[in-house]
Design an enzyme around this catalytic site. Structure first.
Site, PDB file in Angstrom:
ATOM      1  N   HIS A  51      -7.926  -5.177  -0.289  1.00 38.74           N
ATOM      2  CA  HIS A  51      -6.656  -4.481  -0.123  1.00 38.74           C
ATOM      3  C   HIS A  51      -5.788  -5.105   0.979  1.00 38.74           C
ATOM      4  O   HIS A  51      -4.571  -5.205   0.849  1.00 38.74           O
ATOM      5  CB  HIS A  51      -6.945  -3.009   0.204  1.00 38.74           C
ATOM      6  CG  HIS A  51      -5.723  -2.143   0.255  1.00 38.74           C
ATOM      7  ND1 HIS A  51      -4.866  -1.997  -0.808  1.00 38.74           N
ATOM      8  CD2 HIS A  51      -5.225  -1.356   1.242  1.00 38.74           C
ATOM      9  CE1 HIS A  51      -3.887  -1.162  -0.475  1.00 38.74           C
ATOM     10  NE2 HIS A  51      -4.077  -0.766   0.759  1.00 38.74           N
ATOM     11  N   ASP A 109      -8.799  -6.195  -4.697  1.00 34.81           N
ATOM     12  CA  ASP A 109      -8.394  -4.922  -4.076  1.00 34.81           C
ATOM     13  C   ASP A 109      -9.036  -3.784  -4.862  1.00 34.81           C
ATOM     14  O   ASP A 109      -8.680  -3.542  -6.006  1.00 34.81           O
ATOM     15  CB  ASP A 109      -6.867  -4.811  -4.100  1.00 34.81           C
ATOM     16  CG  ASP A 109      -6.352  -3.555  -3.412  1.00 34.81           C
ATOM     17  OD1 ASP A 109      -7.174  -2.691  -3.040  1.00 34.81           O
ATOM     18  OD2 ASP A 109      -5.124  -3.440  -3.243  1.00 34.81           O
ATOM     19  N   SER A 139       0.841  -1.204   0.000  1.00 36.98           N
ATOM     20  CA  SER A 139       0.000   0.000   0.000  1.00 36.98           C
ATOM     21  C   SER A 139       0.878   1.256   0.000  1.00 36.98           C
ATOM     22  O   SER A 139       1.762   1.371  -0.861  1.00 36.98           O
ATOM     23  CB  SER A 139      -0.936  -0.053   1.208  1.00 36.98           C
ATOM     24  OG  SER A 139      -1.904   0.940   1.134  1.00 36.98           O
TER      25      SER A 139
END
Lengths: 384, 202
Positions: free
Chosen positions: A357, A324, A157
């Site tokens: 995610h 995601d 991320s």
């Protein structure tokens, strides 16, 4: 904490603190005279200091990436699935360093620490950082630890965004860049989610324009809301359906009676929000979500990602997860395409996983295997 | 030069210039790219969707990109590679003709290999048994085969003509008897695997 520490865990670890009595100039033009970074390390630095790996944490992360602080700890570090003996980031082979970024709220200099010049909390007056400011601080930490070049800079991320930025800021100081569930810039939808979260915090009556610590309070409601919203975006519809469905935690729908309903998912989100609000600083949340929003890897390369990556010297691993929707696989494909066009070595995998995610934090077999194989090659190269 | 790669791959490596950019569509376990990296110092990328193959590529240090060829190759820029290779996969594509167009758009040159369905064995199998050929190399029944677009050497050359594609080189592999003896006489009748080196620069 389990009664005994699992064999594939780094075990008991303690955070360390590095004090820097030298000014750090930020991209915004402001600077601080001194600062400190809290960090953890796992594994041993080899004799030629070539096996160091830098872990960059994401929005809600910190320096405690693996292991346990005490036998009473309920949970290990946030990336326990990937860091440890025999794990993808193998602590038998790598010297792993994970700092809490500057501007963070887990011990490194940030909004919830005291500004020595005023004797008060930095609060909302902490300089508005950009990702490159973190790179500089991380770089200096590496120098202090005797690391001239990182074998790899790795993150998921926002951590992956840092790993990519590293390849451009310090091209000679990094051999491999690993960006998982990442993106070169946030979409309008991403920014919108961040703004809703910030709005929830800033409109909390306990926020006091960011000076809540001086008032002896925290904007708890705002933080809870921010986290509840963000948490939904980290999971997929499928995963929430599988995990919670429409299961009731309390109440029922019996005719002729009224028993207030609470769905499992409501209770889960409230728990997550509550937990987060007691451990995370609101000003840091605002600061880091802005770092995310402002991040644009190609901005100063004429908005051309290929031209940006042409400055990199390292090799890249890019991984995305099919469900995601925060940083969708398309975002990672853009990274891979730009790297190929720039003639850089890159491997790209799109892991079929229902977890959304947050999948990058989870023990998903094909992901872990691929990640381990890739890291194994790096280990062979740097330990040769 | 050590050779640990399939015959068709070994045969076509002569057409790859050292230190160039190579894109391998359906790169499998990465052996061919690894071979070219070691012997020709190429900068190579392989596209693959099979999970185990992708991991094998990673283990070998081959750049592998998870991408389904049937979803198109629009993410690759015109003439961004010196050579685009596709071995034994043309017949799996939904639209082999469009893939060929894309290959020639992306690469200055292309190399394709495919099983020749015009081979004597296939013809005899169909005429004598009246059934779709099943061989050791193509060991699938008609209903389960991934090979949905078989063609013959003649078919392929007609397509090249229609598309104005230059055939720079052609090679055929034939290992069985009598194919290996007569393959030069009539490649379409005796060739088992066809290998083409193509370009479309004019």
């Amino acid at each position: 904490m389990p009664e005994t520490i699992p064999e594939d865990s780094v075990g008991l670890v303690s955070p360390q603190t590095m004090q820097f009595d030298e000014p750090l100039e930020f991209a915004c033009g402001r600077s601080i005279k001194s600062y400190q970074l809290v960090y953890e390390t796992y594994g041993q630095l080899n004799a030629n200091k070539s096996n160091a790996v830098l872990i960059c944490h994401a929005l809600s992360g910190h320096h405690h990436a693996a292991g346990y602080h005490s036998m009473d700890d309920k949970t290990p570090g946030w990336w326990e699935t990937c860091i440890g003996p025999g794990k993808p980031i193998d602590t038998d082979k790598f010297f792993v360093v994970c700092p809490n970024n500057i501007g963070g709220c887990h011990g490194s200099t940030g909004p919830n620490t005291i500004n020595p010049e005023t004797g008060k909390y930095w609060g909302p007056d902490f300089p508005p950082l950009r990702a490159r400011d973190w790179m500089e601080a991380q770089f200096r930490l590496g120098v202090r630890l005797g690391i001239d070049q990182w074998a790899a800079v790795i993150g998921g991320s926002l951590g992956g965004m840092q790993a990519m930025r590293w390849s451009l800021e310090f091209p000679d100081k990094i051999r491999y860049s690993v960006a998982i569930a990442s993106t070169m810039s946030l979409t309008a939808q991403n920014i919108a989610f961040n703004e809703i979260a910030r709005h929830a915090i800033q409109t909390d009556p306990d926020f006091h324009d960011g000076y809540y610590l001086e008032k002896g309070t925290i904007p708890k409601r705002g933080l809870v809301q921010a986290r509840m919203l963000a948490h939904v975006t980290y999971l997929s519809d499928t995963l929430m359906g599988d995990r919670f469905g429409r299961v009731l935690r309390a109440g029922d729908f019996q005719r002729g009676q009224y028993n207030p309903i609470q769905f499992e998912v409501e209770s889960y989100l409230r728990y997550q929000g509550e937990k987060f609000s007691t451990t995370f600083d609101a000003n840091t949340y605002i600061l880091i979500t802005r770092i995310l929003d402002y991040f644009d890897l190609a901005r100063e390369y004429d908005h051309d990602a290929v031209s940006a990556f042409s400055h990199a010297r390292c090799k890249f691993l890019v991984i995305s997860f099919t469900t995601d929707w925060r940083f969708a696989p398309e975002r990672s494909r853009e990274i891979a395409d730009a790297l190929i066009a720039a003639g850089k070595d890159v491997t790209y995998a799109e892991i079929d996983a229902p977890q959304g995610h947050d999948a990058f934090l989870l023990p998903i077999d094909p992901y872990i295997r691929l990640f381990r194989e890739y890291m194994q090659r790096i280990a062979d190269e740097v330990n040769a | 030069m050590s050779r640990h790669i399939r015959d068709d791959l070994y045969m076509l490596q002569d057409w790859i210039t050292p230190k160039t950019r190579v894109l391998d569509l359906g790169c499998g376990n990465g052996d061919f790219l690894r071979f070219l990296m070691d012997h020709k110092q190429i900068l190579g990328y392989g596209l693959e969707i099979d999970r185990e193959h992708i991991i094998e590529c990673v283990t070998k240090g081959v750049n592998v990109i998870e991408q389904d060829l049937n979803r198109g190759l629009t993410n690759f820029m015109d003439k961004s590679f010196d050579t685009v290779v596709m071995t034994q996969a043309l017949q799996i594509m939904h639209r082999p003709d469009l893939v060929l167009d894309d290959m020639l758009r992306i690469g200055s040159e292309c190399i394709v290999t495919f099983p020749n369905f015009g081979n004597l064995f296939s013809r005899a199998y169909l005429s004598f048994y009246g059934r779709m050929p099943v061989t050791k190399q193509l060991a699938y029944q008609w209903y389960e085969t991934p090979n949905i677009h078989f063609c013959t050497i003649r078919d392929f050359e007609i397509l090249c003509q229609e598309k104005d594609i230059d055939i720079l080189h052609r090679n055929v592999i034939a290992e069985r008897f009598p194919n290996r003896i007569f393959k030069e006489l009539s490649p379409n009748l005796f060739g088992e695997t066809a290998i083409y080196h193509l370009s479309k620069n004019k």
